[in-house]
Each structure stands twice: as C-alpha cells, then as structure tokens.
Enzyme design. Structure first.
Site, PDB file in Angstrom:
ATOM      1  N   GLU A 191       0.904  -1.276   0.132  1.00 42.00           N
ATOM      2  CA  GLU A 191      -0.010  -0.353  -0.567  1.00 42.00           C
ATOM      3  C   GLU A 191       1.028   1.451  -0.224  1.00 42.00           C
ATOM      4  OE1 GLU A 191      -2.872   3.251   1.771  1.00 42.00           O
ATOM      5  OE2 GLU A 191      -0.248   2.356   2.905  1.00 42.00           O
ATOM      6  N   ASP A 238      -8.092   0.924   8.409  1.00 42.65           N
ATOM      7  CA  ASP A 238      -6.738   1.940   7.979  1.00 42.65           C
ATOM      8  C   ASP A 238      -6.401   2.484   9.000  1.00 42.65           C
ATOM      9  OD1 ASP A 238      -4.219   2.118   6.990  1.00 42.65           O
ATOM     10  OD2 ASP A 238      -4.685   2.870   4.917  1.00 42.65           O
TER      11      ASP A 238
HETATM   12 ZN   LIG Z   1       0.893   4.156   5.388  1.00 42.56          ZN
END
Ligand SMILES: [Zn+2]
Ligand SMILES: *[C@@H]1O[C@H](CO)[C@@H](O)[C@H](O)[C@H]1NC(C)=O
Ligand SMILES: *[C@@H]1O[C@H](CO)[C@@H](O)[C@H](O)[C@H]1NC(C)=O
Length: 364
Positions: A191, A238
């Site tokens: 990511e 997240d």
């Molecule tokens: Zn990060």
C-alpha cells in the site's frame, strides 16, 4: 461521466444487500461479542499465539519481514480458520528505489462461503469484503513498525475471522437455503509509497488485485460475472489503534452501512461491551445529512476497487493519528482498549450483515 458510471453498480448492490435484517438483540450481542484474551493482542513479536505481536516488525515488500508477516497469516489460517479458503494474488513491479528490479507483492485472500454456495461453485454468492494492508512503510534512518498502519487493523481482522467462525456453524447449519452472503478478508501488500505517493508509487497490491479480478471471468451461468462484482461492500480498515479516533462517513452511497456500524457502536457502549472511554464516538457521523457530503476522499486501497464499481466503507480516522508515518507508530503507542473495541465493533457489524440476529429463533 465517471460518477454517473459509478452510480449504477453502487445502486444495484445497495438494493441487493439491504434485504430484511433481524436486529441482533441485546442479549444475543452479549453472547456473540466476546472479550479478546490478553494473548490475542499481546505486543510481543515473539509471542506466536498473539494475533498482533508477530506483526510488530518492519514489513517492507521484498524484505524478510514481509515473508514473516505472511507466515504469521498462513499459520493462523491453518490453525484457527481451516474452513476458510486461503489464496494468493502475487505480482511484481519496480519501485522508484529498486533500480528497475521487480519487487514482489503478495496479497492474501481468506474466503468463507456458506455451504450452499460452495456446492454451487465459484461466483454465486455475494461477499462482505474486509481489507487492511500488512506492508509497512520504508522509512530511512529507522525501523518503522506501522502499528496503526496497518498491523493492528490486520490483527483485528484475524480476530474477527476467528470469532466469526465460532458462530458460522450454528448460523448456517447445512445452509441449503441458497440465501445470505459469505465473507472474505483481504490482507493487502504494497500500500505504501516507497518515495512519495503517486499513482504508480502506492497501492501496488490493491491495484494488482483489482486488475486481476476484473480479468477473472466466472462461468457463464454464475450469479456474478467476476470476483469484483461479488463484493457486496468493501470495508477498509486503516490507521486504527490510536486513542480517540474520529472516523467520518466519507461516502453518501454507503452512508447506510456507516449508520449501521455507528448504531452498533452506540449499542455496544450502552451495553457496557466496549472498554475505551473516548471523548466522542469512533463513528460520530451517523446523523450526517446528504447535503453535507463532498467529493473529497482519502487515497487508499479502496480506490482500485471503487473505480471499478465496488461500494466502499472506509474506516480511517480524520485527522490521522499523531504517530502517522513516524517511528512512534509502534506497539507502545497503541491504545489497546481502542484496538480491542475496533475488533468488537467490526465483529458486531459482520454478524449483523450475515443476519446473526436470526440465531435467536434458532435457539428458542
Ligand atoms: Zn502508511
Ligand atoms: C504467491 O507467493 C506465495 C509466497 O511466496 C507462494 O507461497 C504462493 O504459492 C504464490 N502463489 C501463486 C498463486 O503464485
Ligand atoms: C487483463 O486482460 C487483458 C486482456 O486480455 C490483458 O492485456 C491484461 O494484461 C490483463 N491484466 C491482468 C492484470 O491480468
């Protein structure tokens, strides 16, 4: 034009997944949402029984930490959720730091379908999709652990899978009725940007997975054309694990799902089933009006899926945690009550999605 193209699949999946739910009663919530054990979120990397500890290492793609994290996931899946189908989606790409050499990216997919769907073959059941990234950002001059980013969200999803599995047998029974949905968990790689966030230096794993799924075609008579279409809701966790998170509702199209989760948070707090004492709810936007939504959103692993029509619930705080992309984003700076509460709230949301409210009838 692009928004219009997006709105059609969003509307369809909204319609198909908002069919009759039984609200989970207070009594049932109390029995279905257990307290995580001390071991579950223990911070020691050498505690192999902890879901979280072994992830509190650097996990940069192409380094031994990446492989160690993968082994943690596969060992967990074999031991605790053998009923779930584990698969990989691997790719490679050069990065701005790799001097043209390919860096490997490995997504892990854990999928659990109701018995009737497994018998019918792939592509016949909608899947509630829960995702988090397991790679950690490479930071010059220090070992960046990324405890909120996203070791803790990955551990939360592992806990949810393990606790959910304890209920699924009862909930699904022989599961011959051909209704309901399955669940999948995506542990995404790559990511983070290696240098600075651009379209090509970020989201390596999720871009590869969404593209591969777009290219995977199920047999002609399947309910869904490809694995992307199977996603009934893409829930992305997240930057979770710092105290007092403020997670807004980002998308009007999935605000109804946000509201379900916010309502569950409130009910769990009211029942004394959460342990954190935040200054405000984690999910404070339940009453947000349609006119208050803007086009702004945070770039993250949901993007390649959203572009292809998947409805997204993005669970990321705004503002970001104070430790964001700093060496302080480690185990010591996690607020463990908050981590455990995210696990409880997420489990409650998944159970409600899978209509666990009907267990009341099965039991009586
Ligand atoms: Zn990060
Ligand atoms: C993907 O990579 C993993 C880890 O190296 C390996 O175990 C797996 O067999 C690979 N799977 C595929 C489908 O290439
Ligand atoms: C998807 O399919 C197209 C056309 O067959 C091909 O060019 C492309 O490389 C494929 N992409 C992936 C990620 O498999």
């Amino acid at each position: 034009m692009r928004l219009q193209a997006l709105s059609i699949p969003l509307l369809l999946s909204l319609l198909s997944s908002s069919t009759a739910y039984t609200q989970i009663s207070d009594d049932l919530l109390k029995t279905l949402i257990p307290n995580p054990s001390d071991t579950d979120f223990d911070l020691s990397p050498s505690n192999a029984d902890s879901l979280l500890g072994p992830l509190l290492i650097t996990r940069v793609p192409g380094t031994p930490g990446q492989r160690a994290a993968q082994e943690h996931f596969t060992r967990f899946a074999t031991k605790h959720i053998p009923e779930w189908k584990l698969s990989w989606q691997n790719s490679s790409s050069p990065t701005p730091l790799s001097k043209g050499n390919p860096v490997p990216f490995h997504n892990i997919i854990l999928r659990r379908e109701p018995p009737w769907a497994r018998k019918r073959g792939e592509g016949n059941v909608g899947l509630l999709t829960l995702a988090a990234h397991y790679d950690s950002k490479m930071i010059q001059g220090g070992d960046f652990i990324g405890a909120t980013d996203s070791a803790a969200p990955c551990a939360v999803l592992m806990w949810v899978a393990r606790e959910l599995e304890k209920v699924l047998g009862r909930l699904w029974g022989d599961g011959e009725d051909g209704t309901g949905e399955g669940v999948q968990i995506l542990l995404l790689d790559g990511e983070e940007a290696f240098v600075s966030w651009t379209d090509t230096d970020s989201l390596y794993g999720s871009r590869a997975l969404a593209a591969a799924w777009e290219n995977t075609t199920y047999p002609a008579l399947s309910t869904f054309r490809n694995p992307l279409r199977q996603i009934s809701l893409f829930v992305l966790l997240d930057l979770l694990g710092s105290p007092n998170p403020n997670v807004p509702s980002y998308f009007q199209t999935t605000h109804w799902a946000y509201q379900r989760m916010a309502t569950l948070e409130g009910r769990l707090r009211g029942l004394g089933l959460l342990e954190s004492k935040p200054m405000h709810p984690f999910l404070p936007d339940g009453a947000k009006m349609a006119t208050e939504f803007t086009r702004a959103f945070i770039g993250d692993d949901h993007e390649p899926f959203m572009k292809r029509g998947a409805p997204v619930l993005h669970l990321i705080p705004s503002p970001f945690p104070e430790v964001w992309h700093r060496l302080e984003d480690d185990g010591a700076h996690l607020d463990m009550a908050t981590v455990r509460d995210w696990a409880r709230i997420t489990l409650a949301f998944v159970l409600e999605w899978l209509d666990a409210g009907k267990l009341e009838k099965i039991q009586t």
